[in-house]
Design a protein around this motif. Structure first.
Motif, short mmCIF file in Angstrom:
data_model
loop_
_atom_site.label_atom_id
_atom_site.label_comp_id
_atom_site.label_asym_id
_atom_site.label_seq_id
_atom_site.Cartn_x
_atom_site.Cartn_y
_atom_site.Cartn_z
N LYS A 1 24.31 -69.55 92.46
CA LYS A 1 23.18 -69.35 92.00
C LYS A 1 22.85 -67.72 91.74
CE LYS A 1 18.22 -69.89 92.56
NZ LYS A 1 17.35 -70.74 93.31
N LEU B 1 26.33 -77.64 92.57
CA LEU B 1 24.74 -77.67 92.14
C LEU B 1 24.16 -78.92 92.45
CD1 LEU B 1 25.48 -76.35 88.59
CD2 LEU B 1 24.89 -74.86 90.64
N PHE C 1 19.33 -76.77 86.89
CA PHE C 1 19.68 -75.76 87.51
C PHE C 1 19.49 -74.48 86.46
CE2 PHE C 1 23.16 -72.34 87.99
CZ PHE C 1 22.42 -71.65 89.01
#
Length: 375
Positions: free
Chosen positions: A275, A309, A320
């Motif tokens: 991320k 994820l 996401f």
């Protein structure tokens, strides 16, 4: 009683011809657009098969069988093809291919057509055809035909429904712009095809249970044609762009995932690391970002990134990326002089509509409400 010498297009024949023409014209136009031609071929084949299948009704109401009784068993019955052709259309849209092994689904339709050719050519004059019809065709062949047609249609509907559900899941896991490819057409397609099937089944049930005659079947045939016409016209509005094709995970990716699963990993930490990298590089602001593209940039396989994820952040790929885009949009939405369309485009959304949907999904309010509450 003398036989009529000329065909007379009754209002029933005209009504059915109009429905058939209205169903065929959109298919011609779709073909000229050149979008999803293979899928459109199968849809056009379905509409054409139905148009051919109702030919006996159209010419019958015009008096053709009174003038030429030898037309009995004219080889135009194509009902067993209906379900498979619809299945091929949907599969071509979402997967982009039809395995050779699936073409066996067309075999019952081909066999029934060859049977009709044999009866039409080989039984002799109309008297012999009528005797065969009363002794074999109606009591034996028609029930088998009805069973096979219904079984193939039911199988096709079930497969398309499951495929559509898998396609939606695949979009969420693999594309950040999945809402642009949401299979709305497949949902409408199933509803309209099911309505046509119900009308046809009611007619079939009335025929076997009550022995309704040719004229009493007309309204049910017309209702079926009406839904086929709606399905054909609806395709004009829904098949506006190519569908992204659902890809099956390759063996290497699956093996890598199995290997990763066998190791002890901190998937939460791994998810957070990925991320942070996405935010740092600004990749989430790319409109058509896919899991495949992101995985290549990470230097990892798709199965590994998907697990990071899903298990690490408890998010699908679509959630996401769109979540990061919404956070970016919340920052720039506060700036003066920038309209919401520009906010959407600057945040990686392909349209204002997809921006509004994602923003409300992630925040519970619309972008305009957010701006009003956060001046």
């Amino acid at each position: 009683m003398d036989r009529p010498e000329f065909l007379v297009m009754s209002w029933r024949s005209v009504a059915m011809v109009v429905m058939v023409i209205c169903a065929l014209i959109p298919q011609i136009y779709l073909w000229t657009k050149g979008i999803e031609r293979k899928a459109c071929f199968w849809l056009a084949a379905f509409v054409m098969a139905f148009a051919i299948d109702v030919t006996p009704m159209i010419i019958g109401f015009a008096g053709a069988y009174d003038i030429w009784p030898g037309l009995t068993f004219l080889p135009v019955g194509l009902a067993p093809l209906f379900g498979p052709l619809l299945y091929f259309h949907a599969r071509q849209l979402m997967l982009g291919s039809i395995p050779m092994s699936h073409y066996w689904l067309l075999a019952p339709g081909v066999i029934y057509w060859l049977y009709q050719v044999w009866a039409f050519v080989g039984l002799g004059d109309y008297r012999a055809k009528w005797r065969f019809n009363d002794a074999v065709h109606e009591p034996v062949v028609l029930p088998i035909l009805a069973f096979v047609t219904i079984a193939l249609a039911a199988w096709s509907f079930a497969r398309v429904s499951r495929m559509r559900a898998r396609y939606n899941d695949w979009l969420n896991e693999n594309r950040s712009d999945g809402d642009s490819y949401h299979p709305t057409w497949i949902a409408h397609f199933l509803i309209l095809a099911l309505a046509a099937a119900v009308a046809w089944l009611i007619e079939l049930a009335l025929y076997f249970a009550l022995g309704i005659d040719y004229f009493e079947q007309f309204w049910w045939d017309l209702a079926t044609l009406f839904f086929i016409m709606l399905l054909s016209m609806e395709a004009l509005a829904r098949l506006m762009h190519p569908y992204t094709k659902m890809l099956e995970p390759d063996a290497q990716a699956v093996d890598a995932l199995m290997e990763a699963a066998a190791q002890e990993r901190d998937w939460v930490a791994e998810g957070e690391r990925l991320k942070a990298m996405v935010i740092d590089k600004g990749w989430h602001l790319e409109t058509s970002l896919t899991l495949q593209t992101l995985s290549r940039r990470f230097g990892m396989n798709q199965a590994y990134v998907s697990r990071a994820l899903n298990q690490g952040l408890n998010l699908s790929f679509s959630s996401f990326i769109n979540g990061l885009r919404v956070e970016h949009a919340k920052v720039i939405a506060r700036e003066e002089g920038i309209n919401l369309l520009d906010v959407a485009l600057a945040s990686g959304f392909g349209s204002k509509a997809s921006f509004n949907r994602a923003f409300k999904l992630h925040t519970g309010i619309s972008p305009s409400e957010f701006r009003r509450l956060n001046p």
